[in-house]
Write a protein that holds these residues in place. Structure first.
Motif: not given
Length: 344
Positions: A128-142
């Motif tokens: 989940p940590q890496r996935l959250l980093l990825q979501a933040l960097l890609f602007g993936d709010l949902e």
């Protein structure tokens, strides 16, 4: 890879992106029945986003980021009836199209990340940590909100200290080392702020206890970390007031003298702000003898040799859990001041 090299590579990839996506879409749609059924528009969108994710992973020299992006795609594809084989087929065509379009030196940088991810592609793991980093960097709010919501059963301390804090620290480090630009950092922070704001209604806010005051020192503009600290303190029974970013020492001391906190927390992200932190600590100690002082922020990650005495404070907040435990002892000793409730 240096920032200029990253930008140059991103520019060259952008220059061939339209042709690459069109070529890969046509080939994948012809060769994979499920992609054909999904339609060229869906396939083109998949490959277009994939090309952007690959560019960012190469620019950050972190192939694992692209793999995390792919793992995040798998559940969505499965819900649309596609699945891993369709994704593998699309990626194979993307690799072939890139190989045909890129300069040899660019291909040597880009293709290993794609081909390595393709070789290891499997159902999403528990990262989940890496996935959250990825979501933040890609602007993936949902996507970011879903990851944080999934962590809530483990408690707010887990969400803040094991998910949000490490991801945001990594974003800050990527920006500090010129591996992402300021726009990337601002986007990631904005997404994280929105995610945190969406959590407030579900939190079990306790009744206010002893007062705490937190602020960024003068010249420190990065204020999201101090917001997270204020939230955690409030959730652990403190009547916390946050003065936000770039708080002039004079105003910090004036406010502290008015509200008489049990402790003052100072936030610093860079070595350049350490002199301001030392001035604030000395001035607070002179104005409020006996007040306890805590210093936290990313500077502690970058300067592991710092000691509390170096900065005139009582505690360096290196570890969230240990810091909260130390503050709990202070909370039991502190008087309860009358006045306004928490301001987060």
């Amino acid at each position: 890879m240096a920032m200029q090299q990253c930008q140059d590579l991103a520019g060259r990839l952008a220059g061939v992106r339209t042709r690459v996506v069109a070529s890969a879409t046509a080939s994948a749609s012809r060769g994979e029945p499920r992609l054909q059924a999904a339609g060229e528009a869906a396939c083109s969108a998949l490959l277009g986003v994939g090309t952007h994710a690959l560019t960012l992973a190469v620019a950050l020299d972190d192939p694992g980021l692209f793999e995390a992006h792919l793992r995040g795609l798998v559940p969505l594809l499965v819900r649309r009836g596609l699945g891993l084989e369709a994704l593998r087929a699309a990626l194979r065509e993307l690799a072939a199209a890139l190989r045909a379009e890129l300069l040899p030196e660019d291909a040597r940088q880009v293709l290993p990340a794609l081909e390595g991810a393709l070789a290891r592609l499997s159902p999403p793991g528990d990262d989940p940590q890496r996935l959250l980093l990825q979501a933040l960097l890609f602007g993936d709010l949902e996507g970011a909100r879903a990851l944080v919501q999934a962590g809530l059963p483990r408690g707010h301390l887990y969400v803040y200290s094991q998910l949000l804090q490490p991801a945001l620290e990594e974003v800050g480090e990527l920006w500090r080392t010129h591996r992402i630009g300021i726009a990337d950092e601002h986007l990631a922070t904005a997404v994280a702020r929105a995610v945190v704001g969406s959590l407030y209604a579900s939190f079990p806010w306790p009744r206010s206890g002893p007062r705490a005051l937190v602020a960024c020192v003068e010249g420190e503009l990065h204020d999201f970390g101090v917001q997270l600290v204020a939230d955690l303190l409030a959730l652990h029974g403190w009547d916390v007031q946050s003065l936000g970013g770039n708080t002039p020492t004079r105003e910090l001391v004036r406010w502290a003298c008015e509200v008489h906190p049990a402790f003052v927390g100072l936030s610093v992200s860079s070595v350049a702000q350490l002199p301001a932190a030392l001035r604030a600590a000395r001035t607070l100690s002179e104005a409020l003898p006996g007040v306890r002082l805590v210093l936290g922020g990313q500077v502690l990650r970058r300067e592991p040799g710092l000691q509390p005495s170096d900065l005139g404070v009582h505690l360096l907040a290196r570890d969230t859990t240990e810091t909260l435990r130390a503050l709990e002892a202070w909370r039991d000793e502190a008087p309860r001041w009358s006045g306004a409730s928490a301001s987060l």
